[in-house]
Design a protein around this motif. Structure first.
Motif, PDB file in Angstrom:
ATOM      1  N   MET A  53       0.831  -1.214   0.000  1.00  0.00           N
ATOM      2  CA  MET A  53       0.000   0.000   0.000  1.00  0.00           C
ATOM      3  C   MET A  53       0.859   1.256   0.000  1.00  0.00           C
ATOM      4  SD  MET A  53      -3.073  -0.914   2.554  1.00  0.00           S
ATOM      5  CE  MET A  53      -3.299  -2.603   2.986  1.00  0.00           C
ATOM      6  N   ASP A  54       2.168   1.081  -0.230  1.00  0.00           N
ATOM      7  CA  ASP A  54       3.115   2.188  -0.381  1.00  0.00           C
ATOM      8  C   ASP A  54       3.348   2.960   0.917  1.00  0.00           C
ATOM      9  OD1 ASP A  54       5.009   3.489  -1.945  1.00  0.00           O
ATOM     10  OD2 ASP A  54       3.634   5.110  -2.432  1.00  0.00           O
ATOM     11  N   VAL A  55       3.401   2.240   2.025  1.00  0.00           N
ATOM     12  CA  VAL A  55       3.761   2.870   3.291  1.00  0.00           C
ATOM     13  C   VAL A  55       5.283   2.979   3.370  1.00  0.00           C
ATOM     14  CG1 VAL A  55       1.704   2.041   4.478  1.00  0.00           C
ATOM     15  CG2 VAL A  55       3.783   0.662   4.523  1.00  0.00           C
ATOM     16  N   GLN A  56       5.769   3.722   4.343  1.00  0.00           N
ATOM     17  CA  GLN A  56       7.215   3.870   4.508  1.00  0.00           C
ATOM     18  C   GLN A  56       7.744   3.141   5.732  1.00  0.00           C
ATOM     19  OE1 GLN A  56       7.750   8.269   2.743  1.00  0.00           O
ATOM     20  NE2 GLN A  56       9.414   7.573   4.014  1.00  0.00           N
ATOM     21  N   ARG A  57       6.826   2.482   6.501  1.00  0.00           N
ATOM     22  CA  ARG A  57       7.277   1.739   7.668  1.00  0.00           C
ATOM     23  C   ARG A  57       6.241   0.696   8.038  1.00  0.00           C
ATOM     24  NH1 ARG A  57       8.157   5.113  12.954  1.00  0.00           N
ATOM     25  NH2 ARG A  57       5.913   4.971  13.054  1.00  0.00           N
ATOM     26  N   VAL A  58       6.714  -0.510   8.342  1.00  0.00           N
ATOM     27  CA  VAL A  58       5.856  -1.554   8.895  1.00  0.00           C
ATOM     28  C   VAL A  58       6.566  -2.171  10.089  1.00  0.00           C
ATOM     29  CG1 VAL A  58       4.593  -2.149   6.790  1.00  0.00           C
ATOM     30  CG2 VAL A  58       6.701  -3.365   7.325  1.00  0.00           C
ATOM     31  N   ARG A  59       5.761  -2.660  11.018  1.00  0.00           N
ATOM     32  CA  ARG A  59       6.309  -3.271  12.229  1.00  0.00           C
ATOM     33  C   ARG A  59       5.612  -4.596  12.464  1.00  0.00           C
ATOM     34  NH1 ARG A  59       4.823  -1.713  17.980  1.00  0.00           N
ATOM     35  NH2 ARG A  59       6.010  -3.247  19.106  1.00  0.00           N
ATOM     36  N   VAL A  60       6.406  -5.599  12.793  1.00  0.00           N
ATOM     37  CA  VAL A  60       5.892  -6.917  13.150  1.00  0.00           C
ATOM     38  C   VAL A  60       6.635  -7.328  14.419  1.00  0.00           C
ATOM     39  CG1 VAL A  60       5.641  -9.334  12.482  1.00  0.00           C
ATOM     40  CG2 VAL A  60       5.472  -7.546  10.742  1.00  0.00           C
ATOM     41  N   GLY A  61       5.917  -7.359  15.529  1.00  0.00           N
ATOM     42  CA  GLY A  61       6.564  -7.697  16.796  1.00  0.00           C
ATOM     43  C   GLY A  61       7.709  -6.752  17.103  1.00  0.00           C
ATOM     44  N   SER A  62       8.878  -7.305  17.275  1.00  0.00           N
ATOM     45  CA  SER A  62      10.051  -6.490  17.615  1.00  0.00           C
ATOM     46  C   SER A  62      10.757  -5.927  16.395  1.00  0.00           C
ATOM     47  CB  SER A  62      11.045  -7.336  18.423  1.00  0.00           C
ATOM     48  OG  SER A  62      11.571  -8.382  17.619  1.00  0.00           O
ATOM     49  N   GLN A  63      10.287  -6.280  15.205  1.00  0.00           N
ATOM     50  CA  GLN A  63      10.982  -5.886  13.978  1.00  0.00           C
ATOM     51  C   GLN A  63      10.254  -4.769  13.236  1.00  0.00           C
ATOM     52  OE1 GLN A  63      12.847  -9.168  11.749  1.00  0.00           O
ATOM     53  NE2 GLN A  63      11.499 -10.466  12.987  1.00  0.00           N
ATOM     54  N   THR A  64      11.057  -3.870  12.703  1.00  0.00           N
ATOM     55  CA  THR A  64      10.528  -2.756  11.910  1.00  0.00           C
ATOM     56  C   THR A  64      11.338  -2.650  10.628  1.00  0.00           C
ATOM     57  OG1 THR A  64       9.889  -1.539  13.895  1.00  0.00           O
ATOM     58  CG2 THR A  64      10.117  -0.252  11.870  1.00  0.00           C
ATOM     59  N   TRP A  65      10.642  -2.423   9.529  1.00  0.00           N
ATOM     60  CA  TRP A  65      11.276  -2.147   8.242  1.00  0.00           C
ATOM     61  C   TRP A  65      10.831  -0.769   7.812  1.00  0.00           C
ATOM     62  CZ3 TRP A  65       9.439  -6.843   9.649  1.00  0.00           C
ATOM     63  CH2 TRP A  65      10.291  -7.933   9.520  1.00  0.00           C
ATOM     64  N   THR A  66      11.771   0.000   7.257  1.00  0.00           N
ATOM     65  CA  THR A  66      11.439   1.331   6.777  1.00  0.00           C
ATOM     66  C   THR A  66      12.341   1.695   5.609  1.00  0.00           C
ATOM     67  OG1 THR A  66      11.000   3.621   7.470  1.00  0.00           O
ATOM     68  CG2 THR A  66      13.032   2.620   8.289  1.00  0.00           C
ATOM     69  N   ILE A  67      11.946   2.742   4.918  1.00  0.00           N
ATOM     70  CA  ILE A  67      12.818   3.395   3.952  1.00  0.00           C
ATOM     71  C   ILE A  67      12.913   4.847   4.380  1.00  0.00           C
ATOM     72  CG2 ILE A  67      12.351   1.800   2.055  1.00  0.00           C
ATOM     73  CD1 ILE A  67      10.436   3.878   0.873  1.00  0.00           C
ATOM     74  N   TYR A  68      14.020   5.462   4.067  1.00  0.00           N
ATOM     75  CA  TYR A  68      14.210   6.857   4.468  1.00  0.00           C
ATOM     76  C   TYR A  68      15.024   7.582   3.408  1.00  0.00           C
ATOM     77  CZ  TYR A  68      18.813   5.213   5.839  1.00  0.00           C
ATOM     78  OH  TYR A  68      20.061   4.648   5.812  1.00  0.00           O
ATOM     79  N   GLU A  69      14.794   8.871   3.336  1.00  0.00           N
ATOM     80  CA  GLU A  69      15.502   9.727   2.396  1.00  0.00           C
ATOM     81  C   GLU A  69      16.670  10.384   3.118  1.00  0.00           C
ATOM     82  OE1 GLU A  69      14.265  12.842  -1.122  1.00  0.00           O
ATOM     83  OE2 GLU A  69      13.049  12.793   0.690  1.00  0.00           O
ATOM     84  N   TYR A  70      17.762  10.572   2.408  1.00  0.00           N
ATOM     85  CA  TYR A  70      18.934  11.212   3.006  1.00  0.00           C
ATOM     86  C   TYR A  70      19.661  12.020   1.939  1.00  0.00           C
ATOM     87  CZ  TYR A  70      21.735   7.653   0.698  1.00  0.00           C
ATOM     88  OH  TYR A  70      22.323   6.864  -0.241  1.00  0.00           O
ATOM     89  N   ASP A  71      20.482  12.945   2.399  1.00  0.00           N
ATOM     90  CA  ASP A  71      21.241  13.799   1.481  1.00  0.00           C
ATOM     91  C   ASP A  71      22.708  13.416   1.381  1.00  0.00           C
ATOM     92  OD1 ASP A  71      19.072  15.464   0.819  1.00  0.00           O
ATOM     93  OD2 ASP A  71      19.360  16.614   2.660  1.00  0.00           O
ATOM     94  N   ASP A  72      23.299  12.978   2.497  1.00  0.00           N
ATOM     95  CA  ASP A  72      24.744  12.856   2.540  1.00  0.00           C
ATOM     96  C   ASP A  72      25.238  11.441   2.807  1.00  0.00           C
ATOM     97  OD1 ASP A  72      27.272  13.919   2.329  1.00  0.00           O
ATOM     98  OD2 ASP A  72      27.306  14.745   4.346  1.00  0.00           O
TER      99      ASP A  72
END
Length: 103
Positions: A53-72
């Protein structure tokens, strides 16, 4: 640029164990990498569906997956994201730390 981050937060030893992606990805590439990880594990089917569904973070129990934007620097940006994420634990008095990253 975009990157992936997987974090496993253990309340047993009060450590957050991050797995920082390689960086230098587009948003779509980063999103697809996480989707591939989630799709590979049948136990993560619900999270995989949420991720579609194009989210940027999901969590399952103790685990989290995300994507993030950065410059440097992807690693520095990941650790900043993680520090913000763990703030709620720390504000609640849980002395959670980030595990030492491998070289």
């Amino acid at each position: 640029m975009w990157n992936t981050l997987h974090v496993d937060v253990s309340l047993d030893d009060l450590l957050a164990r991050p797995a920082i992606g390689p960086g230098y990805l587009t948003r779509d590439e980063a999103h697809a990498e996480v989707q591939q990880v989630l799709d590979a594990d049948p136990a993560l089917g619900r999270a995989a569906g949420q991720w579609r569904m194009d989210v940027q973070r999901v969590r399952v129990g103790s685990q989290t997956w995300t994507i993030y934007e950065y410059d440097d620097e992807p690693q520095k940006a990941a650790l900043n994201w993680l520090d913000d994420y763990l703030r709620s634990f720390r504000d609640a008095g849980v002395g959670i730390r980030v595990a030492t990253l491998g070289s």
